[in-house]
Design a protein around this motif. Structure first.
Motif, PDB file in Angstrom:
ATOM      1  N   ILE A 196       0.862  -1.178   0.000  1.00 47.12           N
ATOM      2  CA  ILE A 196       0.000   0.000   0.000  1.00 47.12           C
ATOM      3  C   ILE A 196       0.896   1.225   0.000  1.00 47.12           C
ATOM      4  O   ILE A 196       1.648   1.454   0.947  1.00 47.12           O
ATOM      5  N   PRO A 197       0.868   2.032  -1.055  1.00 47.03           N
ATOM      6  CA  PRO A 197       1.830   3.134  -1.181  1.00 47.03           C
ATOM      7  C   PRO A 197       1.579   4.248  -0.174  1.00 47.03           C
ATOM      8  O   PRO A 197       0.467   4.442   0.323  1.00 47.03           O
ATOM      9  N   ALA A 198       2.637   5.005   0.116  1.00 46.47           N
ATOM     10  CA  ALA A 198       2.563   6.147   1.013  1.00 46.47           C
ATOM     11  C   ALA A 198       1.808   7.289   0.343  1.00 46.47           C
ATOM     12  O   ALA A 198       1.701   7.349  -0.883  1.00 46.47           O
ATOM     13  N   PHE A 199       1.268   8.203   1.179  1.00 52.90           N
ATOM     14  CA  PHE A 199       0.601   9.380   0.620  1.00 52.90           C
ATOM     15  C   PHE A 199       1.119  10.659   1.280  1.00 52.90           C
ATOM     16  O   PHE A 199       0.422  11.655   1.366  1.00 52.90           O
ATOM     17  N   GLY A 200       2.376  10.620   1.747  1.00 55.13           N
ATOM     18  CA  GLY A 200       3.007  11.827   2.257  1.00 55.13           C
ATOM     19  C   GLY A 200       2.906  12.024   3.751  1.00 55.13           C
ATOM     20  O   GLY A 200       3.116  13.137   4.236  1.00 55.13           O
ATOM     21  N   CYS A 201       2.587  10.973   4.498  1.00 58.68           N
ATOM     22  CA  CYS A 201       2.433  11.105   5.942  1.00 58.68           C
ATOM     23  C   CYS A 201       2.879   9.818   6.631  1.00 58.68           C
ATOM     24  O   CYS A 201       2.577   8.718   6.151  1.00 58.68           O
ATOM     25  N   THR A 202       3.581   9.941   7.758  1.00 57.89           N
ATOM     26  CA  THR A 202       4.054   8.778   8.507  1.00 57.89           C
ATOM     27  C   THR A 202       2.881   7.955   9.020  1.00 57.89           C
ATOM     28  O   THR A 202       1.901   8.489   9.536  1.00 57.89           O
ATOM     29  N   CYS A 203       2.994   6.635   8.884  1.00 59.99           N
ATOM     30  CA  CYS A 203       2.060   5.718   9.540  1.00 59.99           C
ATOM     31  C   CYS A 203       2.719   5.257  10.826  1.00 59.99           C
ATOM     32  O   CYS A 203       3.705   4.518  10.798  1.00 59.99           O
ATOM     33  N   GLY A 216      -2.957   4.263  11.731  1.00 58.97           N
ATOM     34  CA  GLY A 216      -3.007   5.608  12.296  1.00 58.97           C
ATOM     35  C   GLY A 216      -1.849   6.440  11.761  1.00 58.97           C
ATOM     36  O   GLY A 216      -0.722   5.945  11.633  1.00 58.97           O
ATOM     37  N   TYR A 217      -2.097   7.720  11.475  1.00 56.69           N
ATOM     38  CA  TYR A 217      -1.127   8.548  10.769  1.00 56.69           C
ATOM     39  C   TYR A 217      -0.799   9.839  11.533  1.00 56.69           C
ATOM     40  O   TYR A 217      -1.530  10.261  12.432  1.00 56.69           O
ATOM     41  N   GLY A 218       0.285  10.468  11.101  1.00 56.17           N
ATOM     42  CA  GLY A 218       0.744  11.701  11.708  1.00 56.17           C
ATOM     43  C   GLY A 218      -0.188  12.878  11.507  1.00 56.17           C
ATOM     44  O   GLY A 218      -0.109  13.859  12.239  1.00 56.17           O
ATOM     45  N   ASN A 219      -1.085  12.799  10.520  1.00 54.44           N
ATOM     46  CA  ASN A 219      -2.051  13.878  10.291  1.00 54.44           C
ATOM     47  C   ASN A 219      -3.339  13.684  11.093  1.00 54.44           C
ATOM     48  O   ASN A 219      -4.306  14.419  10.903  1.00 54.44           O
ATOM     49  N   GLY A 220      -3.357  12.682  11.993  1.00 53.41           N
ATOM     50  CA  GLY A 220      -4.524  12.431  12.832  1.00 53.41           C
ATOM     51  C   GLY A 220      -5.569  11.528  12.224  1.00 53.41           C
ATOM     52  O   GLY A 220      -6.595  11.246  12.843  1.00 53.41           O
ATOM     53  N   GLN A 221      -5.333  11.040  11.001  1.00 50.46           N
ATOM     54  CA  GLN A 221      -6.303  10.169  10.344  1.00 50.46           C
ATOM     55  C   GLN A 221      -6.151   8.713  10.782  1.00 50.46           C
ATOM     56  O   GLN A 221      -5.043   8.240  11.055  1.00 50.46           O
ATOM     57  N   ILE A 222      -7.281   8.022  10.803  1.00 49.66           N
ATOM     58  CA  ILE A 222      -7.301   6.561  10.838  1.00 49.66           C
ATOM     59  C   ILE A 222      -7.830   6.103   9.484  1.00 49.66           C
ATOM     60  O   ILE A 222      -8.890   6.566   9.032  1.00 49.66           O
ATOM     61  N   ARG A 223      -7.076   5.224   8.836  1.00 47.70           N
ATOM     62  CA  ARG A 223      -7.502   4.670   7.546  1.00 47.70           C
ATOM     63  C   ARG A 223      -7.683   3.168   7.674  1.00 47.70           C
ATOM     64  O   ARG A 223      -6.884   2.486   8.310  1.00 47.70           O
ATOM     65  N   LEU A 224      -8.744   2.669   7.049  1.00 42.61           N
ATOM     66  CA  LEU A 224      -9.042   1.242   7.058  1.00 42.61           C
ATOM     67  C   LEU A 224      -8.889   0.698   5.643  1.00 42.61           C
ATOM     68  O   LEU A 224      -9.527   1.198   4.711  1.00 42.61           O
ATOM     69  N   TYR A 225      -8.021  -0.294   5.499  1.00 46.74           N
ATOM     70  CA  TYR A 225      -7.740  -0.896   4.193  1.00 46.74           C
ATOM     71  C   TYR A 225      -8.160  -2.360   4.190  1.00 46.74           C
ATOM     72  O   TYR A 225      -8.120  -3.047   5.219  1.00 46.74           O
ATOM     73  N   GLU A 226      -8.501  -2.854   3.023  1.00 48.78           N
ATOM     74  CA  GLU A 226      -8.681  -4.284   2.815  1.00 48.78           C
ATOM     75  C   GLU A 226      -7.292  -4.901   2.661  1.00 48.78           C
ATOM     76  O   GLU A 226      -6.544  -4.537   1.749  1.00 48.78           O
ATOM     77  N   ALA A 227      -6.960  -5.813   3.571  1.00 53.62           N
ATOM     78  CA  ALA A 227      -5.591  -6.328   3.615  1.00 53.62           C
ATOM     79  C   ALA A 227      -5.215  -7.080   2.340  1.00 53.62           C
ATOM     80  O   ALA A 227      -4.091  -6.965   1.847  1.00 53.62           O
ATOM     81  N   ALA A 228      -6.127  -7.846   1.784  1.00 58.43           N
ATOM     82  CA  ALA A 228      -5.801  -8.691   0.630  1.00 58.43           C
ATOM     83  C   ALA A 228      -5.489  -7.883  -0.616  1.00 58.43           C
ATOM     84  O   ALA A 228      -4.652  -8.273  -1.435  1.00 58.43           O
ATOM     85  N   THR A 229      -6.159  -6.722  -0.764  1.00 61.90           N
ATOM     86  CA  THR A 229      -6.017  -5.945  -2.001  1.00 61.90           C
ATOM     87  C   THR A 229      -5.364  -4.583  -1.801  1.00 61.90           C
ATOM     88  O   THR A 229      -4.918  -3.964  -2.771  1.00 61.90           O
ATOM     89  N   VAL A 236     -11.147   8.263   8.712  1.00 55.51           N
ATOM     90  CA  VAL A 236     -11.741   9.125   9.723  1.00 55.51           C
ATOM     91  C   VAL A 236     -10.693  10.138  10.165  1.00 55.51           C
ATOM     92  O   VAL A 236      -9.528   9.783  10.407  1.00 55.51           O
ATOM     93  N   HIS A 237     -11.083  11.402  10.258  1.00 53.62           N
ATOM     94  CA  HIS A 237     -10.211  12.412  10.858  1.00 53.62           C
ATOM     95  C   HIS A 237     -10.391  12.310  12.370  1.00 53.62           C
ATOM     96  O   HIS A 237     -11.195  13.017  12.976  1.00 53.62           O
ATOM     97  N   ALA A 238      -9.617  11.407  12.976  1.00 56.96           N
ATOM     98  CA  ALA A 238      -9.876  10.963  14.348  1.00 56.96           C
ATOM     99  C   ALA A 238      -9.300  11.894  15.404  1.00 56.96           C
ATOM    100  O   ALA A 238      -9.866  12.035  16.491  1.00 56.96           O
ATOM    101  N   HIS A 239      -8.149  12.516  15.110  1.00 56.52           N
ATOM    102  CA  HIS A 239      -7.448  13.330  16.104  1.00 56.52           C
ATOM    103  C   HIS A 239      -6.955  14.630  15.479  1.00 56.52           C
ATOM    104  O   HIS A 239      -6.728  14.703  14.264  1.00 56.52           O
ATOM    105  N   ALA A 240      -6.747  15.624  16.343  1.00 53.49           N
ATOM    106  CA  ALA A 240      -6.265  16.921  15.874  1.00 53.49           C
ATOM    107  C   ALA A 240      -4.753  16.931  15.685  1.00 53.49           C
ATOM    108  O   ALA A 240      -4.214  17.818  15.007  1.00 53.49           O
ATOM    109  N   ARG A 241      -4.066  15.950  16.271  1.00 56.61           N
ATOM    110  CA  ARG A 241      -2.608  15.885  16.159  1.00 56.61           C
ATOM    111  C   ARG A 241      -2.177  14.446  15.919  1.00 56.61           C
ATOM    112  O   ARG A 241      -2.996  13.540  15.756  1.00 56.61           O
ATOM    113  N   TRP A 242      -0.884  14.239  15.923  1.00 55.70           N
ATOM    114  CA  TRP A 242      -0.237  12.981  15.563  1.00 55.70           C
ATOM    115  C   TRP A 242      -0.762  11.811  16.393  1.00 55.70           C
ATOM    116  O   TRP A 242      -0.753  11.850  17.617  1.00 55.70           O
ATOM    117  N   ILE A 243      -1.196  10.750  15.716  1.00 56.00           N
ATOM    118  CA  ILE A 243      -1.606   9.522  16.402  1.00 56.00           C
ATOM    119  C   ILE A 243      -0.361   8.746  16.819  1.00 56.00           C
ATOM    120  O   ILE A 243       0.525   8.498  16.006  1.00 56.00           O
TER     121      ILE A 243
END
Length: 322
Positions: A196-203, A216-229, A236-243
């Protein structure tokens, strides 16, 4: 995204540490011991691991400190992996990787660890390598069986699917400093399933549950991916700062997130049986005032209780479902 009836949590008696916590990703580990009504907690400060066994009521606790073993030759830099009995009483194995002329001012470290495939322990390094150790069911004949070389940046976290998974399913996910995720099938030789390629933010933190990757990412997002594909199914924009930390309760699908913004959130994950869509709902929030949260873990597989650590905080804060 909507609010779910996941139950309220209340703050319990904290567990004291004999030292404070470093500002490291996922800086808390919890090992519940239900027959003894105990839980083992571990957090890191510098080269010391603070290990505490605490009763459910928090009234009695036993403390132990584990110091990093000196390894390598005099004057050489070493990455060390040490494996202990669960109570920290006996070190059963250690492994050193000497750094060969690292670039000036570049830190050398091991980061991210997970058990996969029933017998393997995977450890990430600052060079992007993932070390795969074969751990026998009995005895201490632990060996380095494989080195995974797919990442080009420092590993940030590693997670595994602990339940039995069908043939060809994902067993392991690894993340790095630029946000690249690699999904693996464990075995005698680990196989890369998808990248799964990066999009400019630390996981900074990843978890794997029923074929779904929670990241969970440095921009406060939580992303859910399908593992197989590797397909993105929800964000979700879960937090205001780094997760700094994620955790999953495998029996309930609850997701825990903690961040620099002093908040801890509990989410409910689900899979729509008709469409296969991944669902996420918000259940509960706690604010640990003036605290940079660096560790958050559920204390049981149902997610009915959780614990939190914070940078420079000398205690583990616990919450239980009402």
């Amino acid at each position: 995204m909507a609010a779910a009836d996941g139950g309220m949590y209340r703050r319990e008696k904290a567990v004291a540490l004999r030292g404070s916590c470093s500002a490291l990703y996922n800086n808390l580990s919890v090992l519940p011991r239900r027959p003894q009504a105990l839980a083992y907690f571990a957090a890191v400060r510098g080269g010391t691991v603070h290990l505490v066994s605490a009763a459910a009521d928090g009234l009695s606790a036993s403390h132990r400190q584990l110091q990093a073993k000196e390894g390598g030759l005099p004057g050489s830099a070493s990455v060390l992996t040490q494996m202990y009995e669960s109570d920290g009483s006996i070190m059963v194995y250690w492994h050193a990787l000497d750094a060969v002329d690292p670039p000036p001012a570049q830190a050398v470290f091991a980061r991210g660890i997970a058990a996969a495939g029933g017998r393997f322990v995977c450890v990430g390094t600052s060079s992007g390598l993932v070390l795969v150790f074969d751990v026998p069911g009995k005895g201490t004949n632990i060996t380095l069986s494989e080195v995974l070389e797919e990442h080009c940046e420092a590993i940030t976290d590693i997670a595994a699917e602990l339940s039995d998974s069908p043939a060809g399913a994902a067993d392991l996910v690894t993340a790095d400093d630029v946000g690249t995720l690699c999904v693996w099938r464990a075995g005698e030789a680990f196989a890369l399933l998808t990248r799964i390629p990066a999009f400019g933010c630390t996981c900074s933190s990843v978890k794997l549950w029923k074929g779904v990757i929670a990241a969970g990412y440095g921009n406060g997002q939580i992303r859910l991916y399908e593992a197989a594909t590797g397909v993105l199914r929800a964000q979700v924009h879960a937090h205001a700062r780094w997760i700094y930390a994620l955790d999953l309760a495998p029996l309930s699908g609850k997701l825990l997130s903690g961040a620099e913004d002093s908040f801890v959130h509990v989410w409910q994950l689900g899979l729509d049986p008709d469409t296969g869509d991944v669902e996420i709902e918000h259940c509960h929030s706690e604010c640990v005032t003036d605290t940079q949260i660096c560790g958050a873990r559920f204390c049981d597989p149902e997610g009915s209780s959780f614990a939190v650590t914070g940078y420079d905080l000398s205690e583990i804060i616990r919450y239980a479902q009402v």
